[in-house]
Scaffold this motif. Sequence first.
Motif, short mmCIF file in Angstrom:
data_model
loop_
_atom_site.label_atom_id
_atom_site.label_comp_id
_atom_site.label_asym_id
_atom_site.label_seq_id
_atom_site.Cartn_x
_atom_site.Cartn_y
_atom_site.Cartn_z
N ALA A 38 6.76 3.26 -2.37
CA ALA A 38 6.11 2.00 -1.99
C ALA A 38 6.06 1.91 -0.48
N VAL A 39 4.97 1.34 0.01
CA VAL A 39 4.84 0.99 1.41
C VAL A 39 4.54 -0.50 1.43
N ILE A 40 5.38 -1.23 2.17
CA ILE A 40 5.28 -2.68 2.25
C ILE A 40 4.86 -3.06 3.67
N VAL A 41 3.86 -3.92 3.79
CA VAL A 41 3.41 -4.39 5.09
C VAL A 41 3.07 -5.88 4.97
N THR A 42 3.68 -6.69 5.84
CA THR A 42 3.33 -8.11 5.88
C THR A 42 3.19 -8.55 7.32
N ASN A 43 2.21 -9.40 7.56
CA ASN A 43 1.99 -10.01 8.87
C ASN A 43 1.90 -8.99 9.99
N TYR A 44 1.22 -7.88 9.71
CA TYR A 44 1.08 -6.82 10.70
C TYR A 44 -0.23 -6.08 10.43
N LEU A 45 -0.95 -5.78 11.51
CA LEU A 45 -2.19 -5.03 11.38
C LEU A 45 -2.37 -4.15 12.61
N TRP A 46 -2.43 -2.86 12.38
CA TRP A 46 -2.82 -1.87 13.38
C TRP A 46 -3.74 -0.91 12.64
N ARG A 47 -5.03 -1.14 12.77
CA ARG A 47 -6.03 -0.43 11.96
C ARG A 47 -5.89 1.09 11.95
N PRO A 48 -5.56 1.74 13.08
CA PRO A 48 -5.45 3.20 13.02
C PRO A 48 -4.38 3.69 12.03
N LEU A 49 -3.43 2.83 11.66
CA LEU A 49 -2.38 3.24 10.72
C LEU A 49 -2.74 3.03 9.26
N LEU A 50 -3.81 2.30 8.98
CA LEU A 50 -4.15 2.04 7.57
C LEU A 50 -4.29 3.34 6.77
N PRO A 51 -5.06 4.33 7.21
CA PRO A 51 -5.14 5.56 6.41
C PRO A 51 -3.82 6.32 6.36
N VAL A 52 -3.03 6.24 7.40
CA VAL A 52 -1.73 6.93 7.43
C VAL A 52 -0.80 6.32 6.39
N MET A 53 -0.81 5.00 6.30
CA MET A 53 0.05 4.33 5.31
C MET A 53 -0.38 4.67 3.89
N VAL A 54 -1.69 4.72 3.64
CA VAL A 54 -2.19 5.09 2.32
C VAL A 54 -1.77 6.52 2.00
N GLN A 55 -1.88 7.43 2.97
CA GLN A 55 -1.49 8.82 2.75
C GLN A 55 0.01 8.97 2.54
N SER A 56 0.79 7.99 2.97
CA SER A 56 2.24 8.05 2.82
C SER A 56 2.72 7.68 1.42
N LEU A 57 1.80 7.31 0.54
CA LEU A 57 2.18 6.96 -0.83
C LEU A 57 2.32 8.20 -1.69
N ALA A 58 3.42 8.28 -2.39
CA ALA A 58 3.62 9.35 -3.39
C ALA A 58 2.74 9.07 -4.60
N GLU A 59 2.60 10.05 -5.48
CA GLU A 59 1.90 9.82 -6.74
C GLU A 59 2.60 8.68 -7.47
N GLY A 60 1.82 7.72 -7.93
CA GLY A 60 2.38 6.55 -8.59
C GLY A 60 2.92 5.52 -7.62
N GLY A 61 2.80 5.78 -6.32
CA GLY A 61 3.31 4.85 -5.31
C GLY A 61 2.40 3.65 -5.14
N VAL A 62 2.98 2.56 -4.67
CA VAL A 62 2.25 1.30 -4.54
C VAL A 62 2.25 0.83 -3.08
N LEU A 63 1.11 0.36 -2.64
CA LEU A 63 0.96 -0.30 -1.34
C LEU A 63 0.90 -1.79 -1.61
N ILE A 64 1.84 -2.52 -1.01
CA ILE A 64 1.84 -3.98 -1.11
C ILE A 64 1.63 -4.48 0.31
N TYR A 65 0.47 -5.06 0.58
CA TYR A 65 0.06 -5.39 1.93
C TYR A 65 -0.44 -6.83 1.97
N GLU A 66 -0.01 -7.56 2.99
CA GLU A 66 -0.43 -8.95 3.17
C GLU A 66 -0.43 -9.27 4.65
#
Length: 181
Positions: A83-111
Amino acid sequence: MHGTEHPSAWVQRWAHLIRPQGRVLDVACGAGRHMRFLAALGHPVTGVDRHPEALALAAPAGQTVLADIENGPWPFADQTFDAVIVTNYLWRPLLPVMVQSLAEGGVLIYETFAAGNESVGKPSRPDFLLQAGELLSATQGLRTVAYEDGFEASPDRFVQRIAAVRAAPSGTPVRWHLASH
């Protein structure tokens, strides 16, 4: 200080999607509110932030990494998380990096904050406000389990949030429950 408030209701609602004892990365973790919450659920948690005083408060909940992820290298290259958790934070260049950091079956919870927030408070700069559908675009290739984009009161704010899962390649349908157990 960011990270001392209660865990986000969005994170609490979708935390059940994280596999049992799954490794969690809390990006821009602040003082560790989500680290504490997820560690209490039995997850090994890593938090990254650029503020050492915040990380000192987060440290009892798990591993902490001091890093300026906006100006330095991503400290988790070649690592994946359940899981990758992100709240109250935005740095657009990291969006694809965070998605790539998910394992198979991993969840991104972002707000985080969305366009319109400039009419009610801070953040108000477009650099820190998601545009309509931006999280959906950033997570193409993941399975969107839940998505919201709108206004909330108390305090007044415009938000966008997503819970999205990287599918396992087996082809066997995974049951992502829409309500916590």
